[in-house]
Design a protein around this motif. Sequence first.
Motif, PDB file in Angstrom:
ATOM      1  N   VAL A  35       0.731  -1.363  -0.130  1.00  0.00           N
ATOM      2  CA  VAL A  35      -0.105   0.145   0.251  1.00  0.00           C
ATOM      3  C   VAL A  35       0.894   1.122   0.032  1.00  0.00           C
ATOM      4  O   VAL A  35       1.605   1.289   0.740  1.00  0.00           O
ATOM      5  N   ARG A  36       0.516   2.253  -0.934  1.00  0.00           N
ATOM      6  CA  ARG A  36       1.423   3.199  -0.926  1.00  0.00           C
ATOM      7  C   ARG A  36       0.663   4.418  -0.818  1.00  0.00           C
ATOM      8  O   ARG A  36      -0.504   4.557  -1.759  1.00  0.00           O
ATOM      9  N   PHE A  37       0.690   5.399  -0.161  1.00  0.00           N
ATOM     10  CA  PHE A  37       0.088   6.754  -0.075  1.00  0.00           C
ATOM     11  C   PHE A  37       1.065   7.899  -0.407  1.00  0.00           C
ATOM     12  O   PHE A  37       1.997   8.182   0.526  1.00  0.00           O
ATOM     13  N   THR A  38       1.039   8.442  -1.540  1.00  0.00           N
ATOM     14  CA  THR A  38       2.003   9.468  -1.961  1.00  0.00           C
ATOM     15  C   THR A  38       2.137  10.616  -1.016  1.00  0.00           C
ATOM     16  O   THR A  38       3.175  11.055  -0.446  1.00  0.00           O
ATOM     17  N   ASP A  39       0.774  11.034  -0.434  1.00  0.00           N
ATOM     18  CA  ASP A  39       0.941  12.132   0.488  1.00  0.00           C
ATOM     19  C   ASP A  39       1.466  11.765   1.824  1.00  0.00           C
ATOM     20  O   ASP A  39       1.820  12.714   2.669  1.00  0.00           O
ATOM     21  N   LEU A  40       1.646  10.627   2.179  1.00  0.00           N
ATOM     22  CA  LEU A  40       2.288  10.152   3.458  1.00  0.00           C
ATOM     23  C   LEU A  40       3.394   9.296   3.452  1.00  0.00           C
ATOM     24  O   LEU A  40       3.921   8.849   4.302  1.00  0.00           O
ATOM     25  N   GLU A  41       3.993   9.323   2.124  1.00  0.00           N
ATOM     26  CA  GLU A  41       5.059   8.319   2.021  1.00  0.00           C
ATOM     27  C   GLU A  41       6.458   8.875   2.913  1.00  0.00           C
ATOM     28  O   GLU A  41       7.275   7.842   3.052  1.00  0.00           O
ATOM     29  N   LYS A  42       6.456   9.880   3.413  1.00  0.00           N
ATOM     30  CA  LYS A  42       7.574  10.429   4.291  1.00  0.00           C
ATOM     31  C   LYS A  42       7.455   9.817   5.454  1.00  0.00           C
ATOM     32  O   LYS A  42       8.437   9.915   6.280  1.00  0.00           O
ATOM     33  N   GLY A  43       6.444   9.288   6.136  1.00  0.00           N
ATOM     34  CA  GLY A  43       6.187   8.636   7.519  1.00  0.00           C
ATOM     35  C   GLY A  43       5.132   9.313   8.227  1.00  0.00           C
ATOM     36  O   GLY A  43       4.668  10.391   8.112  1.00  0.00           O
ATOM     37  N   LEU A  44       4.499   8.410   9.045  1.00  0.00           N
ATOM     38  CA  LEU A  44       3.303   9.166   9.923  1.00  0.00           C
ATOM     39  C   LEU A  44       3.820   9.525  11.220  1.00  0.00           C
ATOM     40  O   LEU A  44       4.894   8.872  11.982  1.00  0.00           O
ATOM     41  N   GLN A  45       3.664  10.612  11.697  1.00  0.00           N
ATOM     42  CA  GLN A  45       4.479  11.119  12.871  1.00  0.00           C
ATOM     43  C   GLN A  45       3.496  11.342  13.973  1.00  0.00           C
ATOM     44  O   GLN A  45       2.198  11.566  13.742  1.00  0.00           O
ATOM     45  N   TRP A  46       4.257  11.053  15.287  1.00  0.00           N
ATOM     46  CA  TRP A  46       3.335  11.184  16.416  1.00  0.00           C
ATOM     47  C   TRP A  46       2.521  12.335  16.753  1.00  0.00           C
ATOM     48  O   TRP A  46       1.099  12.438  16.747  1.00  0.00           O
ATOM     49  N   GLY A  47       3.072  13.449  16.708  1.00  0.00           N
ATOM     50  CA  GLY A  47       2.275  14.656  17.057  1.00  0.00           C
ATOM     51  C   GLY A  47       1.628  15.099  16.010  1.00  0.00           C
ATOM     52  O   GLY A  47       0.383  15.621  16.076  1.00  0.00           O
ATOM     53  N   ALA A  48       2.071  14.964  14.758  1.00  0.00           N
ATOM     54  CA  ALA A  48       1.201  15.510  13.405  1.00  0.00           C
ATOM     55  C   ALA A  48       0.150  14.691  13.124  1.00  0.00           C
ATOM     56  O   ALA A  48      -0.791  15.080  12.346  1.00  0.00           O
ATOM     57  N   ASP A  49       0.435  13.463  13.150  1.00  0.00           N
ATOM     58  CA  ASP A  49      -0.758  12.430  12.636  1.00  0.00           C
ATOM     59  C   ASP A  49      -1.374  11.458  13.717  1.00  0.00           C
ATOM     60  O   ASP A  49      -2.597  11.443  13.693  1.00  0.00           O
ATOM     61  N   VAL A  50      -0.806  11.043  14.751  1.00  0.00           N
ATOM     62  CA  VAL A  50      -1.267  10.106  15.618  1.00  0.00           C
ATOM     63  C   VAL A  50      -2.235  10.596  16.569  1.00  0.00           C
ATOM     64  O   VAL A  50      -3.367  10.196  16.905  1.00  0.00           O
ATOM     65  N   VAL A  51      -1.399  11.747  17.245  1.00  0.00           N
ATOM     66  CA  VAL A  51      -2.471  12.581  18.115  1.00  0.00           C
ATOM     67  C   VAL A  51      -3.663  12.945  17.657  1.00  0.00           C
ATOM     68  O   VAL A  51      -4.688  12.753  18.216  1.00  0.00           O
ATOM     69  N   PRO A  52      -3.767  13.716  16.341  1.00  0.00           N
ATOM     70  CA  PRO A  52      -4.859  13.976  16.017  1.00  0.00           C
ATOM     71  C   PRO A  52      -5.954  12.988  15.761  1.00  0.00           C
ATOM     72  O   PRO A  52      -7.224  13.317  15.690  1.00  0.00           O
ATOM     73  N   ALA A  53      -5.391  11.942  15.388  1.00  0.00           N
ATOM     74  CA  ALA A  53      -6.091  10.715  14.798  1.00  0.00           C
ATOM     75  C   ALA A  53      -7.017  10.129  15.942  1.00  0.00           C
ATOM     76  O   ALA A  53      -7.925   9.852  15.964  1.00  0.00           O
ATOM     77  N   LEU A  54      -6.299  10.323  16.957  1.00  0.00           N
ATOM     78  CA  LEU A  54      -6.814   9.447  18.605  1.00  0.00           C
ATOM     79  C   LEU A  54      -7.945  10.382  18.776  1.00  0.00           C
ATOM     80  O   LEU A  54      -8.770  10.006  19.590  1.00  0.00           O
ATOM     81  N   ILE A  55      -7.777  11.751  18.666  1.00  0.00           N
ATOM     82  CA  ILE A  55      -8.608  12.619  19.145  1.00  0.00           C
ATOM     83  C   ILE A  55      -9.970  12.550  18.393  1.00  0.00           C
ATOM     84  O   ILE A  55     -11.150  12.902  18.862  1.00  0.00           O
ATOM     85  N   ASP A  56      -9.981  12.091  17.143  1.00  0.00           N
ATOM     86  CA  ASP A  56     -11.071  12.232  16.409  1.00  0.00           C
ATOM     87  C   ASP A  56     -11.286  10.899  15.540  1.00  0.00           C
ATOM     88  O   ASP A  56     -11.682  10.471  14.496  1.00  0.00           O
TER      89      ASP A  56
END
Length: 268
Positions: A35-56
């Motif tokens: 699975v390849r997501f062009t916009d996320l290929e630099k990696g998923l980040q704790w503060g920028a991605d994980v935390v906002p995901a957990l909140i919603d």
Amino acid sequence: MSVASPLSTQQVSELVMANRAIRAPYYRADHDEGVRFTDLEKGLQWGADVVPALIDLFWVAEDTRDDHPDGWVGFARHWRGATLRVEFDLFSELDDSEPILVVNAISGREGQEAVVDEAFGEIELPEQVPTQQEWEERQKRYQAARRNDTTDGSAAVRAYIAALPGWKREVAARFDDVVQHAVPNVRRAVKYHQPFYGIEAEGWFAAFSAFSKHVKLSFVCETYLEPVPPSGTGPERQALDLKETDTMDEEQVASWIRQAATDPGMGW
């Protein structure tokens, strides 16, 4: 807030905003194979991605794997259009009414109306996708909550230690005990994804981190300790590296802790 079963997405959000979420020692951020997501290929980040995901999160369920008795899985829509899958455990103690949410992994899933998960099958996606501004606002609310949190983080440190494997957990638990006995008024916190020990309003004087073949016990001090620990590049980075076959000299470690606690090298 006490968490009842089944866990709700709102309860997850409340735990995060109460600063009761940490990243596990061996946290993974990746995509499914193939699975390849062009916009996320630099990696998923704790503060920028994980935390906002957990909140919603829009969906959460107990992990079905036998080796994850306290595990949960949640899904969130990312503002870039992908779907994020978050794995986490709930660490709770009898004397602590609110558990610690320990995030183990985050990965991407593709699909516009539904995603197919290996454990839960097809999951329908909500039509509404958050905007980048909404995503960033969640992150800012979380950072503000962290800055305003003045509670002792002992439960978070114990959750971190419990998430370590085998001998590393034993070393970390012994170090934690030595710190407690050497500095009874110690304050704990998980900062920068590792446990720290400090004295309120004075500063942080010790920390530890786990690597593939050793556990590093760090002493954060303004001056050199006596005798000088074998590792480190300066007073604030003096350390002792312990491998599985090593024995901790608790008396010497306690002496270093007491010395560092008199002159903490990292601000509160």
